[in-house]
Motif scaffolding. Structure first.
Motif: not given
Length: 83
Positions: A8-12, A31-39
């Protein structure tokens, strides 16, 4: 380590692809969200994405640099800059 977030946080967020990617969108986006990377796969956006820690992603990118350039490419930092 924090709990892995849901997708969910990666959608925006904004997604980025390599400047080496072809114009036909056949690439991987991050995409980066806080200390995480979405691939995710740019040609299959509806599919699940892979979420890894920023440190793990940096290590992965560093390992690609070493495979391409040899171990001396790590320098004193110990990992490639992926930002």
């Amino acid at each position: 380590m924090n709990d892995v977030p849901t997708a969910d946080p990666f959608r925006a967020t904004d997604w980025f692809k390599s400047s080496y990617s072809a114009a036909d969108n056949e690439c991987v986006e991050v995409s980066c969200v806080s200390a995480w990377v979405g691939i995710r796969d740019s040609k299959a956006l509806a599919r699940n994405l892979l979420i890894v820690s920023a440190d793990s992603f940096a290590h992965f990118i560093s390992s690609l640099s070493v495979a391409r350039s040899g171990p001396e490419s790590l320098g004193t930092a110990g990992r490639a800059d992926w930002h």
